[in-house]
Design a protein around this motif. Sequence first.
Motif, PDB file in Angstrom:
ATOM      1  N   PHE A   1      26.426  68.486  25.560  1.00  0.00           N
ATOM      2  CA  PHE A   1      25.510  69.570  25.199  1.00  0.00           C
ATOM      3  C   PHE A   1      25.870  70.872  25.922  1.00  0.00           C
ATOM      4  O   PHE A   1      25.768  71.955  25.325  1.00  0.00           O
ATOM      5  N   GLN A   2      26.284  70.788  27.166  1.00  0.00           N
ATOM      6  CA  GLN A   2      26.661  72.010  27.878  1.00  0.00           C
ATOM      7  C   GLN A   2      27.894  72.649  27.251  1.00  0.00           C
ATOM      8  O   GLN A   2      27.947  73.874  27.074  1.00  0.00           O
ATOM      9  N   ASP A   3      28.884  71.842  26.910  1.00  0.00           N
ATOM     10  CA  ASP A   3      30.089  72.372  26.272  1.00  0.00           C
ATOM     11  C   ASP A   3      29.773  72.966  24.899  1.00  0.00           C
ATOM     12  O   ASP A   3      30.275  74.037  24.540  1.00  0.00           O
ATOM     13  N   LEU A   4      28.938  72.273  24.147  1.00  0.00           N
ATOM     14  CA  LEU A   4      28.548  72.768  22.831  1.00  0.00           C
ATOM     15  C   LEU A   4      27.825  74.105  22.941  1.00  0.00           C
ATOM     16  O   LEU A   4      28.075  75.030  22.159  1.00  0.00           O
ATOM     17  N   ARG A   5      26.957  74.205  23.947  1.00  0.00           N
ATOM     18  CA  ARG A   5      26.224  75.465  24.138  1.00  0.00           C
ATOM     19  C   ARG A   5      27.190  76.606  24.462  1.00  0.00           C
ATOM     20  O   ARG A   5      27.015  77.735  23.967  1.00  0.00           O
ATOM     21  N   SER A   6      28.221  76.337  25.253  1.00  0.00           N
ATOM     22  CA  SER A   6      29.202  77.369  25.587  1.00  0.00           C
ATOM     23  C   SER A   6      29.924  77.859  24.344  1.00  0.00           C
ATOM     24  O   SER A   6      30.166  79.058  24.177  1.00  0.00           O
ATOM     25  N   VAL A   7      30.262  76.933  23.452  1.00  0.00           N
ATOM     26  CA  VAL A   7      30.933  77.320  22.205  1.00  0.00           C
ATOM     27  C   VAL A   7      29.990  78.129  21.319  1.00  0.00           C
ATOM     28  O   VAL A   7      30.365  79.169  20.769  1.00  0.00           O
ATOM     29  N   CYS A   8      28.750  77.663  21.197  1.00  0.00           N
ATOM     30  CA  CYS A   8      27.778  78.383  20.353  1.00  0.00           C
ATOM     31  C   CYS A   8      27.506  79.784  20.880  1.00  0.00           C
ATOM     32  O   CYS A   8      27.328  80.731  20.099  1.00  0.00           O
ATOM     33  N   ASP A   9      27.487  79.936  22.200  1.00  0.00           N
ATOM     34  CA  ASP A   9      27.249  81.254  22.785  1.00  0.00           C
ATOM     35  C   ASP A   9      28.353  82.239  22.414  1.00  0.00           C
ATOM     36  O   ASP A   9      28.123  83.456  22.369  1.00  0.00           O
ATOM     37  N   ALA A  10      29.560  81.716  22.159  1.00  0.00           N
ATOM     38  CA  ALA A  10      30.689  82.585  21.816  1.00  0.00           C
ATOM     39  C   ALA A  10      30.793  82.842  20.316  1.00  0.00           C
ATOM     40  O   ALA A  10      31.565  83.706  19.890  1.00  0.00           O
ATOM     41  N   MET A  11      30.024  82.099  19.504  1.00  0.00           N
ATOM     42  CA  MET A  11      30.083  82.261  18.049  1.00  0.00           C
ATOM     43  C   MET A  11      29.217  83.421  17.596  1.00  0.00           C
ATOM     44  O   MET A  11      28.141  83.660  18.151  1.00  0.00           O
ATOM     45  N   LYS A  12      29.682  84.106  16.567  1.00  0.00           N
ATOM     46  CA  LYS A  12      28.883  85.163  15.954  1.00  0.00           C
ATOM     47  C   LYS A  12      28.170  84.656  14.702  1.00  0.00           C
ATOM     48  O   LYS A  12      27.071  85.094  14.388  1.00  0.00           O
ATOM     49  N   TYR A  13      28.815  83.728  13.992  1.00  0.00           N
ATOM     50  CA  TYR A  13      28.198  83.137  12.809  1.00  0.00           C
ATOM     51  C   TYR A  13      28.956  81.866  12.468  1.00  0.00           C
ATOM     52  O   TYR A  13      30.059  81.616  12.963  1.00  0.00           O
ATOM     53  N   GLY A  14      28.341  81.041  11.602  1.00  0.00           N
ATOM     54  CA  GLY A  14      28.996  79.811  11.188  1.00  0.00           C
ATOM     55  C   GLY A  14      28.023  78.646  11.189  1.00  0.00           C
ATOM     56  O   GLY A  14      26.811  78.806  11.380  1.00  0.00           O
ATOM     57  N   GLU A  15      28.572  77.453  10.982  1.00  0.00           N
ATOM     58  CA  GLU A  15      27.755  76.236  10.921  1.00  0.00           C
ATOM     59  C   GLU A  15      28.303  75.198  11.894  1.00  0.00           C
ATOM     60  O   GLU A  15      29.507  74.949  11.947  1.00  0.00           O
ATOM     61  N   ILE A  16      27.407  74.615  12.668  1.00  0.00           N
ATOM     62  CA  ILE A  16      27.738  73.534  13.576  1.00  0.00           C
ATOM     63  C   ILE A  16      27.253  72.233  12.950  1.00  0.00           C
ATOM     64  O   ILE A  16      26.080  72.103  12.575  1.00  0.00           O
ATOM     65  N   VAL A  17      28.157  71.260  12.821  1.00  0.00           N
ATOM     66  CA  VAL A  17      27.810  69.957  12.263  1.00  0.00           C
ATOM     67  C   VAL A  17      27.905  68.917  13.376  1.00  0.00           C
ATOM     68  O   VAL A  17      28.951  68.777  14.020  1.00  0.00           O
ATOM     69  N   PHE A  18      26.815  68.200  13.627  1.00  0.00           N
ATOM     70  CA  PHE A  18      26.827  67.103  14.581  1.00  0.00           C
ATOM     71  C   PHE A  18      27.355  65.862  13.868  1.00  0.00           C
ATOM     72  O   PHE A  18      26.683  65.297  13.002  1.00  0.00           O
ATOM     73  N   ASP A  19      28.570  65.452  14.226  1.00  0.00           N
ATOM     74  CA  ASP A  19      29.215  64.307  13.584  1.00  0.00           C
ATOM     75  C   ASP A  19      28.817  63.032  14.322  1.00  0.00           C
ATOM     76  O   ASP A  19      29.329  62.728  15.390  1.00  0.00           O
ATOM     77  N   MET A  20      27.892  62.269  13.713  1.00  0.00           N
ATOM     78  CA  MET A  20      27.395  61.032  14.307  1.00  0.00           C
ATOM     79  C   MET A  20      27.978  59.787  13.647  1.00  0.00           C
ATOM     80  O   MET A  20      27.489  58.676  13.886  1.00  0.00           O
TER      81      MET A  20
ATOM     82  N   ALA B   1      23.788  71.244  10.957  1.00  0.00           N
ATOM     83  CA  ALA B   1      23.678  70.127  10.023  1.00  0.00           C
ATOM     84  C   ALA B   1      24.126  68.857  10.728  1.00  0.00           C
ATOM     85  O   ALA B   1      24.618  68.900  11.863  1.00  0.00           O
ATOM     86  N   ILE B   2      23.951  67.716  10.060  1.00  0.00           N
ATOM     87  CA  ILE B   2      24.258  66.421  10.666  1.00  0.00           C
ATOM     88  C   ILE B   2      25.048  65.561   9.689  1.00  0.00           C
ATOM     89  O   ILE B   2      24.737  65.516   8.491  1.00  0.00           O
ATOM     90  N   LEU B   3      26.098  64.887  10.216  1.00  0.00           N
ATOM     91  CA  LEU B   3      26.768  63.811   9.494  1.00  0.00           C
ATOM     92  C   LEU B   3      26.189  62.514  10.029  1.00  0.00           C
ATOM     93  O   LEU B   3      26.345  62.191  11.203  1.00  0.00           O
ATOM     94  N   LYS B   4      25.533  61.746   9.171  1.00  0.00           N
ATOM     95  CA  LYS B   4      24.782  60.577   9.600  1.00  0.00           C
ATOM     96  C   LYS B   4      25.680  59.434  10.083  1.00  0.00           C
ATOM     97  O   LYS B   4      26.828  59.300   9.660  1.00  0.00           O
ATOM     98  N   PRO B   5      25.131  58.555  10.952  1.00  0.00           N
ATOM     99  CA  PRO B   5      25.897  57.402  11.455  1.00  0.00           C
ATOM    100  C   PRO B   5      26.264  56.432  10.333  1.00  0.00           C
ATOM    101  O   PRO B   5      25.530  56.281   9.350  1.00  0.00           O
ATOM    102  N   ASP B   6      27.394  55.754  10.512  1.00  0.00           N
ATOM    103  CA  ASP B   6      27.799  54.711   9.561  1.00  0.00           C
ATOM    104  C   ASP B   6      27.018  53.421   9.787  1.00  0.00           C
ATOM    105  O   ASP B   6      26.703  52.710   8.828  1.00  0.00           O
ATOM    106  N   LYS B   7      26.735  53.096  11.046  1.00  0.00           N
ATOM    107  CA  LYS B   7      26.015  51.860  11.343  1.00  0.00           C
ATOM    108  C   LYS B   7      24.590  51.929  10.793  1.00  0.00           C
ATOM    109  O   LYS B   7      23.847  52.879  11.062  1.00  0.00           O
ATOM    110  N   LYS B   8      24.199  50.905  10.056  1.00  0.00           N
ATOM    111  CA  LYS B   8      22.905  50.918   9.381  1.00  0.00           C
ATOM    112  C   LYS B   8      21.748  51.018  10.360  1.00  0.00           C
ATOM    113  O   LYS B   8      20.810  51.792  10.160  1.00  0.00           O
ATOM    114  N   ARG B   9      21.813  50.240  11.451  1.00  0.00           N
ATOM    115  CA  ARG B   9      20.721  50.232  12.418  1.00  0.00           C
ATOM    116  C   ARG B   9      20.525  51.617  13.039  1.00  0.00           C
ATOM    117  O   ARG B   9      19.391  52.090  13.179  1.00  0.00           O
ATOM    118  N   VAL B  10      21.630  52.262  13.402  1.00  0.00           N
ATOM    119  CA  VAL B  10      21.548  53.582  14.031  1.00  0.00           C
ATOM    120  C   VAL B  10      21.092  54.623  13.006  1.00  0.00           C
ATOM    121  O   VAL B  10      20.263  55.495  13.307  1.00  0.00           O
TER     122      VAL B  10
END
Length: 324
Positions: free
Chosen positions: A43-62, A93-102
């Motif tokens: 999360f800290q690394d992601l925040r550093s990248v987002c702070d440097a972005m001017k626009y765009g989309e972040i996708v959480f790949d789960m 946005a989010i890419l959903k997990p492959d594992k059914k339980r998760v």
Amino acid sequence: MHVKKVLVRLIMVIKELGKNVYAFQTPNTFSIVKNTQETVRFFQDLRSVCDAMKYGEIVFDMQNLEFVSIDAVMYIIAMAYKISGLNPNIRFAILKPDKKRVKNFINQCGLNDFIKDSECDDCGDEYFVIRVGSQTDTQVANEISEFTRSKSSQIEANHVSMLYKMLIEMMNNSMEHAYTDIELKEIKDIWFVFIENSAKRLKFTFLDTGIGIPKSIFKKNRGNIEDIQRMFGNEQNKQLDDSFIFRALTGRIERENKENSNRGRGLPEIYGYYKNEHIFSNLCIISGDEKCKFYDSDRLKAKFEQLESELCGTLYYWEMKKGV
């Protein structure tokens, strides 16, 4: 941390999906409580990248997730709220997990209320889904109390009353720890709460997305920084007795800094319920660069861990036994 250094470190977990659309692969065990160092660093690394972005989309790949806990889901929502509030040109946005339980957990926990393209499944009676607030909310605390009471006839009324008081104190503390309008604009929702109903226990997670306990103590004592630093020893090599969290919980900040004796009064009350009432168990608090995990075998002590990265906010996790 400079964004280029972060990108080098994340080279294996970030990929460009299209113009200004980036996917960040979450840790396989995505949990602030169970996999603290890696998840907080993510999360800290992601925040550093987002702070440097001017626009765009972040996708959480789960997609490769093996395990996820609600604290990481809450923090995704908190980051999306805060970053979008500061820069509406960044989307999530989010890419959903492959594992059914998760995947089922992601679909049922209440995430869909915050990420519009998420699927939604009926959570049944397993969860008190994510609730969010910006001030002390007695209605939510009452609803949680009723949810708790309904899950076990062995949970006594006085324990439900203690739970209610704990929640109110955490909500009050979140207002103490909140960012000012100057520090962070347009951020109104400052706490999240969720309960999981399992066979033998109720599992509670409360996230306060403010500045956190350590920074709040420094902020309240700006005129006495040298005293505070002397009080808490070497920041680079802290032990349990040096921990801001542990001293706040045990009331030692009040005794050692009487000029600010109102600060942290709620934390000793929260700890007192856990320490004296064995229906409460597995208390864990993470804030800033500190983690204090208590063990039920000796409730006067905690395992202290200093984090390599910093969690913005305060995370509380605890359980209630359905039968004592």
